[in-house]
Design a protein around this motif. Structure first.
Motif, PDB file in Angstrom:
ATOM      1  N   ARG A 245       0.823  -1.215   0.000  1.00  0.00           N
ATOM      2  CA  ARG A 245       0.000   0.000   0.000  1.00  0.00           C
ATOM      3  C   ARG A 245       0.859   1.268   0.000  1.00  0.00           C
ATOM      4  N   LEU A 247       4.050   1.598  -0.989  1.00  0.00           N
ATOM      5  CA  LEU A 247       4.887   1.710  -2.183  1.00  0.00           C
ATOM      6  C   LEU A 247       4.136   1.304  -3.443  1.00  0.00           C
ATOM      7  N   HIS A 248       2.857   1.606  -3.471  1.00  0.00           N
ATOM      8  CA  HIS A 248       2.041   1.213  -4.614  1.00  0.00           C
ATOM      9  C   HIS A 248       2.456   1.905  -5.903  1.00  0.00           C
ATOM     10  N   TYR A 249       3.166   3.021  -5.766  1.00  0.00           N
ATOM     11  CA  TYR A 249       3.567   3.788  -6.949  1.00  0.00           C
ATOM     12  C   TYR A 249       4.784   3.197  -7.644  1.00  0.00           C
ATOM     13  N   LEU A 250       5.480   2.267  -6.998  1.00  0.00           N
ATOM     14  CA  LEU A 250       6.647   1.675  -7.627  1.00  0.00           C
ATOM     15  C   LEU A 250       6.245   0.610  -8.630  1.00  0.00           C
ATOM     16  N   PRO A 251       6.882   0.564  -9.785  1.00  0.00           N
ATOM     17  CA  PRO A 251       6.510  -0.451 -10.785  1.00  0.00           C
ATOM     18  C   PRO A 251       6.899  -1.839 -10.321  1.00  0.00           C
ATOM     19  N   LYS A 252       6.038  -2.828 -10.612  1.00  0.00           N
ATOM     20  CA  LYS A 252       6.290  -4.212 -10.268  1.00  0.00           C
ATOM     21  C   LYS A 252       7.009  -4.916 -11.413  1.00  0.00           C
TER      22      LYS A 252
END
Length: 255
Positions: A245, A247-252
């Protein structure tokens, strides 16, 4: 049904094989029950411990001090990491002492804490705090060292205060490392509590391990170990959810 993906099915299959091996292999190999009890033996012992040994209270005590020690140690480690990261002078001054304390085996402090504070919950809490403190400190400090200097200079050009630079640039940049340190610390917190309870506790799952070992009750030891693993797994899972939640902005990464 959508949750039953190949990973879940494979994991459940491995768990089933482990439980079956636990139940049937020891008798097949003529391993005595006081060496390796079967799964059914452990379930019977768990029922007895629930009724006669206060298993629930011991489990709740260990879980409480695991979470408390993790929270205090993580907070201290994060604060110290950020403070040292903002001051190169104090980092150089204090680094040798922090390194010395890190190298010193934390288990060795448990008897000292017992002599200082007695046979109560404080020693196991302090051991847990010590063990949790360093992974968080090291991860945060390393992240502070690698913050993009161009972003910091840009923030200074916009006349941001030192606290503003920390809040807007440094802290967001270090969050991935902080969360990684917290995940590592969550697994170590269980070890810290267990060590404290083994050395001088009179409650908790670590105490049951010590007591069960003294009574040659391997089933009691197995049950305590399983419950400790569950506590650590639940704490780790909660942190993973929080990390997703935050670090949701980091690409997976694509698998």
């Amino acid at each position: 049904m959508r949750a039953l993906n190949p990973v879940t099915i494979t994991s459940l299959g491995i768990l089933t094989l482990v439980l079956l091996a636990w139940e049937f292999l020891p008798p097949a190999l003529d391993v005595p029950k006081f060496i390796i009890p079967t799964l059914s033996d452990c379930l019977v012992e768990a029922k007895r411990m629930w009724a006669q040994e206060g298993l629930l209270n011991h489990t709740l005590s260990t879980a409480l001090y695991t979470v408390l020690g993790f929270a205090v140690g993580s907070a201290l480690g994060a604060v110290m990491g950020y403070l040292l990261g903002m001051s190169a002078f104090w980092e150089k001054v204090l680094s040798p002492y922090i390194l010395a304390l890190q190298i010193a085996p934390k288990v060795a402090f448990a008897p000292l804490f017992i002599m200082w504070f007695g046979y109560n919950s404080i020693p196991k809490l302090l051991v847990t705090v010590l063990i949790v403190f360093f992974p968080v400190l090291v991860n945060v400090l390393q992240a502070m060292r690698t913050v993009d200097r161009d972003l910091v200079n840009l923030a200074r050009a916009y006349s941001l205060s030192r606290f503003g630079i920390f809040l807007k640039v440094e802290m967001p940049s270090t969050l991935p490392n902080l969360m990684a340190g917290l995940r590592i610390a969550s697994t170590l917190a269980v070890i810290g509590v267990t060590v404290g309870e083994l050395v001088g506790g009179n409650t908790g799952l670590g105490f049951l391990i010590s007591y069960g070992g003294g009574q040659a009750n391997a089933a009691m030891v197995f049950i305590a170990i399983v419950l400790l693993t569950v506590i650590g797994f639940l704490l780790y899972t909660v942190l993973v959810r929080i990390e997703d939640r935050v670090l949701h902005y980091l690409p997976k990464a694509e698998s």
